[in-house]
Scaffold this active site. Structure first.
Site, PDB file in Angstrom:
ATOM      1  CB  ALA A   7      -0.892  -0.014   1.231  1.00 57.16           C
ATOM      2  N   GLY A  43       0.632  -5.051   0.964  1.00 59.32           N
ATOM      3  CA  GLY A  43      -0.586  -5.142   0.166  1.00 59.32           C
ATOM      4  C   GLY A  43      -0.349  -5.780  -1.195  1.00 59.32           C
ATOM      5  CD  GLU A  70      -2.210  -7.672   3.059  1.00 55.34           C
ATOM      6  OE1 GLU A  70      -2.075  -6.501   2.658  1.00 55.34           O
ATOM      7  OE2 GLU A  70      -2.630  -7.954   4.190  1.00 55.34           O
ATOM      8  CD  GLU A 105       1.933  -5.558   5.697  1.00 57.66           C
ATOM      9  OE1 GLU A 105       2.772  -6.427   6.000  1.00 57.66           O
ATOM     10  OE2 GLU A 105       1.117  -5.695   4.766  1.00 57.66           O
TER      11      GLU A 105
HETATM   12  N1  DAK Z   1       4.605   3.293  -0.717  1.00 56.05           N
HETATM   13  C1  DAK Z   1       4.974   4.466  -1.284  1.00 56.05           C
HETATM   14  N2  DAK Z   1       6.092   4.600  -1.996  1.00 56.05           N
HETATM   15  C2  DAK Z   1       6.894   3.521  -2.138  1.00 56.05           C
HETATM   16  C3  DAK Z   1       6.567   2.264  -1.570  1.00 56.05           C
HETATM   17  C4  DAK Z   1       5.343   2.172  -0.833  1.00 56.05           C
HETATM   18  N3  DAK Z   1       4.918   1.021  -0.306  1.00 56.05           N
HETATM   19  N4  DAK Z   1       7.561   1.396  -1.892  1.00 56.05           N
HETATM   20  C5  DAK Z   1       8.447   2.077  -2.614  1.00 56.05           C
HETATM   21  N5  DAK Z   1       8.057   3.367  -2.783  1.00 56.05           N
HETATM   22  C6  DAK Z   1       8.735   4.436  -3.503  1.00 56.05           C
HETATM   23  C7  DAK Z   1       9.947   4.924  -2.726  1.00 56.05           C
HETATM   24  O1  DAK Z   1       9.565   5.859  -1.734  1.00 56.05           O
HETATM   25  C8  DAK Z   1      10.767   5.543  -3.833  1.00 56.05           C
HETATM   26  O2  DAK Z   1      10.221   6.804  -4.147  1.00 56.05           O
HETATM   27  P1  DAK Z   1      11.163   8.123  -4.314  1.00 56.05           P
HETATM   28  O3  DAK Z   1      11.967   8.210  -3.072  1.00 56.05           O
HETATM   29  O4  DAK Z   1      11.996   7.785  -5.535  1.00 56.05           O
HETATM   30  O5  DAK Z   1      10.201   9.216  -4.530  1.00 56.05           O
HETATM   31  C9  DAK Z   1      10.499   4.616  -5.018  1.00 56.05           C
HETATM   32  O6  DAK Z   1       9.288   3.931  -4.715  1.00 56.05           O
HETATM   33  C10 DAK Z   1      11.588   3.574  -5.216  1.00 56.05           C
HETATM   34  O7  DAK Z   1      11.771   2.896  -3.990  1.00 56.05           O
HETATM   35  P2  DAK Z   1      13.203   2.688  -3.313  1.00 56.05           P
HETATM   36  O8  DAK Z   1      14.113   3.807  -3.648  1.00 56.05           O
HETATM   37  O9  DAK Z   1      12.963   2.402  -1.872  1.00 56.05           O
HETATM   38  O10 DAK Z   1      13.689   1.388  -4.088  1.00 56.05           O
HETATM   39  P3  DAK Z   1      14.694   0.271  -3.583  1.00 56.05           P
HETATM   40  O11 DAK Z   1      14.956  -0.583  -4.766  1.00 56.05           O
HETATM   41  O12 DAK Z   1      15.862   0.867  -2.870  1.00 56.05           O
HETATM   42  O13 DAK Z   1      13.873  -0.580  -2.481  1.00 56.05           O
HETATM   43  C11 DAK Z   1      11.933  -1.746  -1.641  1.00 56.05           C
HETATM   44  C12 DAK Z   1      12.765  -1.324  -2.892  1.00 56.05           C
HETATM   45  C13 DAK Z   1      10.667  -2.420  -2.155  1.00 56.05           C
HETATM   46  C14 DAK Z   1      12.722  -2.736  -0.789  1.00 56.05           C
HETATM   47  C15 DAK Z   1      11.597  -0.478  -0.786  1.00 56.05           C
HETATM   48  O14 DAK Z   1      11.042   0.499  -1.679  1.00 56.05           O
HETATM   49  C16 DAK Z   1      10.614  -0.733   0.318  1.00 56.05           C
HETATM   50  O15 DAK Z   1      10.956  -1.297   1.368  1.00 56.05           O
HETATM   51  N6  DAK Z   1       9.371  -0.311   0.133  1.00 56.05           N
HETATM   52  C17 DAK Z   1       8.322  -0.358   1.151  1.00 56.05           C
HETATM   53  C18 DAK Z   1       7.818  -1.780   1.309  1.00 56.05           C
HETATM   54  C19 DAK Z   1       6.753  -1.871   2.387  1.00 56.05           C
HETATM   55  O16 DAK Z   1       6.974  -1.578   3.554  1.00 56.05           O
HETATM   56  N7  DAK Z   1       5.578  -2.277   1.996  1.00 56.05           N
HETATM   57  C20 DAK Z   1       4.438  -2.436   2.903  1.00 56.05           C
HETATM   58  C21 DAK Z   1       3.606  -1.180   2.882  1.00 56.05           C
HETATM   59  S1  DAK Z   1       2.302  -1.240   4.098  1.00 56.05           S
HETATM   60  C22 DAK Z   1      -5.320  -2.395   4.314  1.00 56.05           C
HETATM   61  C23 DAK Z   1      -4.867  -3.129   3.249  1.00 56.05           C
HETATM   62  C24 DAK Z   1      -3.536  -3.197   2.946  1.00 56.05           C
HETATM   63  C25 DAK Z   1      -2.620  -2.552   3.705  1.00 56.05           C
HETATM   64  C26 DAK Z   1      -3.052  -1.814   4.780  1.00 56.05           C
HETATM   65  C27 DAK Z   1      -4.380  -1.736   5.091  1.00 56.05           C
HETATM   66  N8  DAK Z   1      -6.723  -2.329   4.653  1.00 56.05           N
HETATM   67  C28 DAK Z   1      -7.673  -3.127   3.878  1.00 56.05           C
HETATM   68  C29 DAK Z   1      -7.200  -1.620   5.754  1.00 56.05           C
HETATM   69  C30 DAK Z   1      -1.247  -2.673   3.334  1.00 56.05           C
HETATM   70  C31 DAK Z   1      -0.223  -2.070   3.944  1.00 56.05           C
HETATM   71  C32 DAK Z   1       1.093  -2.086   3.320  1.00 56.05           C
HETATM   72  O17 DAK Z   1       1.283  -2.660   2.263  1.00 56.05           O
END
Ligand code: DAK
Length: 258
Positions: free
Chosen positions: A65, A109, A112, A132
């Site tokens: 997400a 997400g 998921e 998360e």
């Molecule tokens: N959200 C927003 N931007 C993201 C992102 C994300 N999840 N993942 C990556 N980006 C963006 C980065 O901020 C970066 O943007 P700029 O800085 O260039 O503006 C760009 O994508 C490239 O990312 P990186 O520079 O970080 O790229 P790397 O290759 O170094 O790293 C990575 C890739 C995938 C390991 C890293 O980007 C990362 O750790 N990303 C976050 C992964 C994460 O934590 N995902 C979980 C998110 S929480 C719900 C349903 C679902 C959910 C919640 C509630 N309900 C039904 C209520 C779900 C929650 C989640 O998914």
């Protein structure tokens, strides 16, 4: 509705949805999920389409997400707007088969969403995870439930407690993905599998999907009773007669979904 964050393509009887926010690694924001929901509904209503493939880029299926969109929300915001839930469930509701073709990151997400599809074909560079907890939250779109059913308690607990990623081989060993395909061939292979599925009897596919999904929801004896009933119901369709006649006559069946 025209789309900005996904691409929707029809190739014969198969729809290909490509998540398309490359700069954010296909992070799933409201707009993308609204567009995906709309596309799935359009496909469901389109008789010409029999199967869907959802994919991302070679680098990311979806990195979760959109954290930037979520970060400033309050409890009142997420509760009152039914945050994400409102537009996240369509993939798990559609009756037509949906294949996830996952290359690169499928996190949070993104993982998921892939698990909501009927099965996952993984590129050899795929990486799955539920990170998360590192953000101070937990999976919110079924991850703690679906991942546990796919891979069992120990691995699901470890993945969700640490945020560790699983590579494609581990995901295949654990039963999360049905098989691994070289990333460069992933979409074409998924499209070819989808094309074969799209030729089959749609009523049979609908009840097949319902029946397999039932295994996750009810005790075994109940599931077997359900399967028996829907199996019997397929004898009300011409497709059953056609499928069996075609076998006996050594020809390809021509299903009419009737
Ligand atoms: N959200 C927003 N931007 C993201 C992102 C994300 N999840 N993942 C990556 N980006 C963006 C980065 O901020 C970066 O943007 P700029 O800085 O260039 O503006 C760009 O994508 C490239 O990312 P990186 O520079 O970080 O790229 P790397 O290759 O170094 O790293 C990575 C890739 C995938 C390991 C890293 O980007 C990362 O750790 N990303 C976050 C992964 C994460 O934590 N995902 C979980 C998110 S929480 C719900 C349903 C679902 C959910 C919640 C509630 N309900 C039904 C209520 C779900 C929650 C989640 O998914």
């Amino acid at each position: 509705m025209s789309y900005e964050t996904i691409l929707l393509e029809e190739r014969g009887a198969v729809a290909l949805i490509t998540l398309n926010r490359p700069k954010a690694l296909n992070a799933l924001n409201k707009q993308l999920m609204d567009e995906l929901t709309d596309a799935i509904r359009r496909i469901e209503a389109n008789d010409a389409i029999g199967c869907t493939v959802i994919t991302g880029s070679e680098k990311a299926f979806a990195a979760g997400a959109d954290i930037k969109e979520m970060q400033s929300k309050t409890y009142a915001d997420v509760m009152m707007e039914d945050f994400i839930t409102a537009n996240w469930e369509e993939v798990s509701r559609t009756r037509k088969p949906v294949i996830a073709a996952v290359a690169g990151y499928a996190l949070g997400g993104g993982c998921e969403l892939a698990m909501m599809c009927d099965f996952i074909l993984a590129g050899d560079n795929a990486r799955f995870g539920q990170p998360e907890i590192q953000l101070g939250v937990i999976p919110g779109s079924g991850g703690s439930q679906r991942l546990t059913r796919f891979v069992g308690k120990s691995k699901a607990m470890e993945m969700c407690m640490t945020g560790r990623m699983m590579d494609a081989e581990e995901a295949e060993r654990a039963g999360l993905v049905s098989r691994i395909i070289p990333t460069e061939d992933l979409v074409e292979e998924a499209m070819s599998v989808a094309a074969k599925i799209a030729e089959l009897s749609r009523p049979a596919l609908f009840v097949l999907k319902e029946s397999v999904n039932r295994a996750y929801e009810v005790p075994m004896a109940e599931g077997i009773r359900f399967e028996r009933r829907v199996f019997h119901s397929l004898f009300a369709f011409d497709d059953q007669t056609e499928g069996m006649e075609a076998f006996i006559e050594k020809r390809t069946p021509q299903f009419k979904n009737k």
